[in-house]
Design a protein around this motif. Structure first.
Motif, PDB file in Angstrom:
ATOM      1  N   GLN A   1      42.531  36.483  40.537  1.00  0.00           N
ATOM      2  CA  GLN A   1      43.878  35.957  40.366  1.00  0.00           C
ATOM      3  C   GLN A   1      44.110  35.391  38.972  1.00  0.00           C
ATOM      4  N   ALA A   2      43.093  35.517  38.118  1.00  0.00           N
ATOM      5  CA  ALA A   2      43.207  35.089  36.724  1.00  0.00           C
ATOM      6  C   ALA A   2      42.400  36.063  35.886  1.00  0.00           C
ATOM      7  N   ASP A   3      42.797  36.216  34.645  1.00  0.00           N
ATOM      8  CA  ASP A   3      42.110  37.120  33.727  1.00  0.00           C
ATOM      9  C   ASP A   3      41.143  36.345  32.849  1.00  0.00           C
TER      10      ASP A   3
ATOM     11  N   GLY B   1      39.556  34.950  29.718  1.00  0.00           N
ATOM     12  CA  GLY B   1      40.220  34.579  28.470  1.00  0.00           C
ATOM     13  C   GLY B   1      41.532  33.839  28.673  1.00  0.00           C
ATOM     14  N   GLN B   2      41.911  33.630  29.913  1.00  0.00           N
ATOM     15  CA  GLN B   2      43.171  32.958  30.237  1.00  0.00           C
ATOM     16  C   GLN B   2      42.989  31.441  30.242  1.00  0.00           C
ATOM     17  N   GLN B   3      43.996  30.721  29.771  1.00  0.00           N
ATOM     18  CA  GLN B   3      44.019  29.262  29.840  1.00  0.00           C
ATOM     19  C   GLN B   3      44.543  28.881  31.222  1.00  0.00           C
ATOM     20  N   LEU B   4      43.792  28.045  31.944  1.00  0.00           N
ATOM     21  CA  LEU B   4      44.151  27.678  33.310  1.00  0.00           C
ATOM     22  C   LEU B   4      44.460  26.191  33.422  1.00  0.00           C
ATOM     23  N   SER B   5      45.279  25.858  34.392  1.00  0.00           N
ATOM     24  CA  SER B   5      45.543  24.464  34.749  1.00  0.00           C
ATOM     25  C   SER B   5      44.618  24.080  35.892  1.00  0.00           C
ATOM     26  N   ALA B   6      44.303  22.799  35.987  1.00  0.00           N
ATOM     27  CA  ALA B   6      43.460  22.301  37.073  1.00  0.00           C
ATOM     28  C   ALA B   6      44.046  22.721  38.418  1.00  0.00           C
ATOM     29  N   GLY B   7      43.214  23.263  39.289  1.00  0.00           N
ATOM     30  CA  GLY B   7      43.643  23.675  40.620  1.00  0.00           C
ATOM     31  C   GLY B   7      44.221  25.077  40.704  1.00  0.00           C
ATOM     32  N   GLN B   8      44.376  25.750  39.564  1.00  0.00           N
ATOM     33  CA  GLN B   8      44.939  27.099  39.561  1.00  0.00           C
ATOM     34  C   GLN B   8      43.937  28.078  40.173  1.00  0.00           C
ATOM     35  N   PRO B   9      44.370  28.925  41.132  1.00  0.00           N
ATOM     36  CA  PRO B   9      43.454  29.887  41.752  1.00  0.00           C
ATOM     37  C   PRO B   9      42.902  30.891  40.735  1.00  0.00           C
ATOM     38  N   VAL B  10      41.603  31.190  40.886  1.00  0.00           N
ATOM     39  CA  VAL B  10      40.915  32.120  39.998  1.00  0.00           C
ATOM     40  C   VAL B  10      40.590  33.413  40.744  1.00  0.00           C
ATOM     41  N   LEU B  11      40.089  33.269  41.966  1.00  0.00           N
ATOM     42  CA  LEU B  11      39.789  34.452  42.778  1.00  0.00           C
ATOM     43  C   LEU B  11      39.739  34.089  44.244  1.00  0.00           C
ATOM     44  N   LYS B  12      39.823  35.132  45.069  1.00  0.00           N
ATOM     45  CA  LYS B  12      39.668  34.986  46.521  1.00  0.00           C
ATOM     46  C   LYS B  12      38.609  35.963  46.982  1.00  0.00           C
ATOM     47  N   LEU B  13      37.691  35.444  47.789  1.00  0.00           N
ATOM     48  CA  LEU B  13      36.646  36.274  48.389  1.00  0.00           C
ATOM     49  C   LEU B  13      37.057  36.664  49.797  1.00  0.00           C
ATOM     50  N   ASP B  14      36.739  37.887  50.166  1.00  0.00           N
ATOM     51  CA  ASP B  14      36.968  38.353  51.521  1.00  0.00           C
ATOM     52  C   ASP B  14      36.151  37.482  52.476  1.00  0.00           C
ATOM     53  N   PRO B  15      36.709  37.079  53.619  1.00  0.00           N
ATOM     54  CA  PRO B  15      35.966  36.258  54.587  1.00  0.00           C
ATOM     55  C   PRO B  15      34.643  36.887  55.023  1.00  0.00           C
ATOM     56  N   TYR B  16      34.494  38.202  54.867  1.00  0.00           N
ATOM     57  CA  TYR B  16      33.247  38.893  55.206  1.00  0.00           C
ATOM     58  C   TYR B  16      32.068  38.248  54.483  1.00  0.00           C
ATOM     59  N   TYR B  17      32.225  37.911  53.206  1.00  0.00           N
ATOM     60  CA  TYR B  17      31.143  37.316  52.425  1.00  0.00           C
ATOM     61  C   TYR B  17      30.769  35.933  52.947  1.00  0.00           C
ATOM     62  N   LEU B  18      31.766  35.193  53.399  1.00  0.00           N
ATOM     63  CA  LEU B  18      31.516  33.838  53.889  1.00  0.00           C
ATOM     64  C   LEU B  18      30.795  33.833  55.224  1.00  0.00           C
ATOM     65  N   GLN B  19      30.929  34.908  55.972  1.00  0.00           N
ATOM     66  CA  GLN B  19      30.334  34.991  57.298  1.00  0.00           C
ATOM     67  C   GLN B  19      29.014  35.741  57.304  1.00  0.00           C
ATOM     68  N   ALA B  20      28.434  35.976  56.131  1.00  0.00           N
ATOM     69  CA  ALA B  20      27.155  36.667  56.038  1.00  0.00           C
ATOM     70  C   ALA B  20      26.112  35.905  56.851  1.00  0.00           C
ATOM     71  N   GLU B  21      25.056  36.583  57.218  1.00  0.00           N
ATOM     72  CA  GLU B  21      24.028  36.027  58.099  1.00  0.00           C
ATOM     73  C   GLU B  21      23.522  34.659  57.646  1.00  0.00           C
ATOM     74  N   HIS B  22      23.258  34.510  56.359  1.00  0.00           N
ATOM     75  CA  HIS B  22      22.717  33.249  55.854  1.00  0.00           C
ATOM     76  C   HIS B  22      23.761  32.423  55.113  1.00  0.00           C
ATOM     77  N   GLY B  23      25.018  32.815  55.165  1.00  0.00           N
ATOM     78  CA  GLY B  23      26.064  32.102  54.465  1.00  0.00           C
ATOM     79  C   GLY B  23      26.249  32.640  53.057  1.00  0.00           C
TER      80      GLY B  23
END
Length: 164
Positions: A100-102, A104-126
């Motif tokens: 959600q960001a490129d 080299g981009q200047q970001l503000s605090a709290g600005q979203p950078v990326l989203k991971l698919d929930p599949y990664y969060l539910q992996a066997e070991h986390g």
């Protein structure tokens, strides 16, 4: 070196918000040998609970390392906070990652950078990420505590600066 406390509320210093939601843990909890070997002195581990990663402070954002899994946030003071996503994310060839960001981009605090698919969060070991404070001559000490943190809301670390 990162110091673990049972309470952060009375600690003086620069509070840095967490870039992700999850459980803060010592690096020894990270499942990858590179991270849990003890060579990273100013680092902690986040067991990710939600997939959105945000800028922890106003910063210049860079992403690098095979598959853009290393996210760097460079503050104007010279402080750099680095978040390394697990190599399992790259094993999926970046699928399930929405940037959600490129770089080299200047970001503000709290600005979203990326989203991971929930599949990664539910992996066997986390899904574990390494949060690293790169060395800076003004840093005296770094503190954290084991607990759940919410991205852009809760303090992940407190940095004490050297007296001039």
């Amino acid at each position: 070196m990162l110091n673990w406390l049972t309470q952060l509320s009375e600690m003086q210093g620069v509070a840095v918000k967490s870039p992700a939601c999850g459980m803060l843990l010592p690096m020894t909890a990270h499942p990858e040998r590179l991270y849990n070997s003890g060579i990273l002195q100013q680092a902690l581990c986040i067991k990710l609970q939600q997939g959105t990663v945000v800028a922890p402070f106003n910063s210049l954002y860079q992403c690098s390392l095979n598959g853009r899994r290393r996210l760097s946030f460079n503050h104007s003071s010279g402080l750099t906070l680095q978040l390394d996503l697990p190599s399992s994310v790259i094993a999926g060839l970046g699928q399930g990652i929405e940037y959600q960001a490129d770089s080299g981009q200047q970001l503000s605090a709290g600005q979203p950078v990326l989203k991971l698919d929930p599949y990664y969060l539910q992996a066997e070991h986390g899904c574990y990420a390494a949060l690293i404070v790169l060395p800076h001559p003004a840093i005296e000490a770094i503190f954290s505590m084991q607990r759940y943190v919410t991205a852009a809301t809760d303090t992940a670390i407190i940095i004490q600066l050297k007296n001039k």
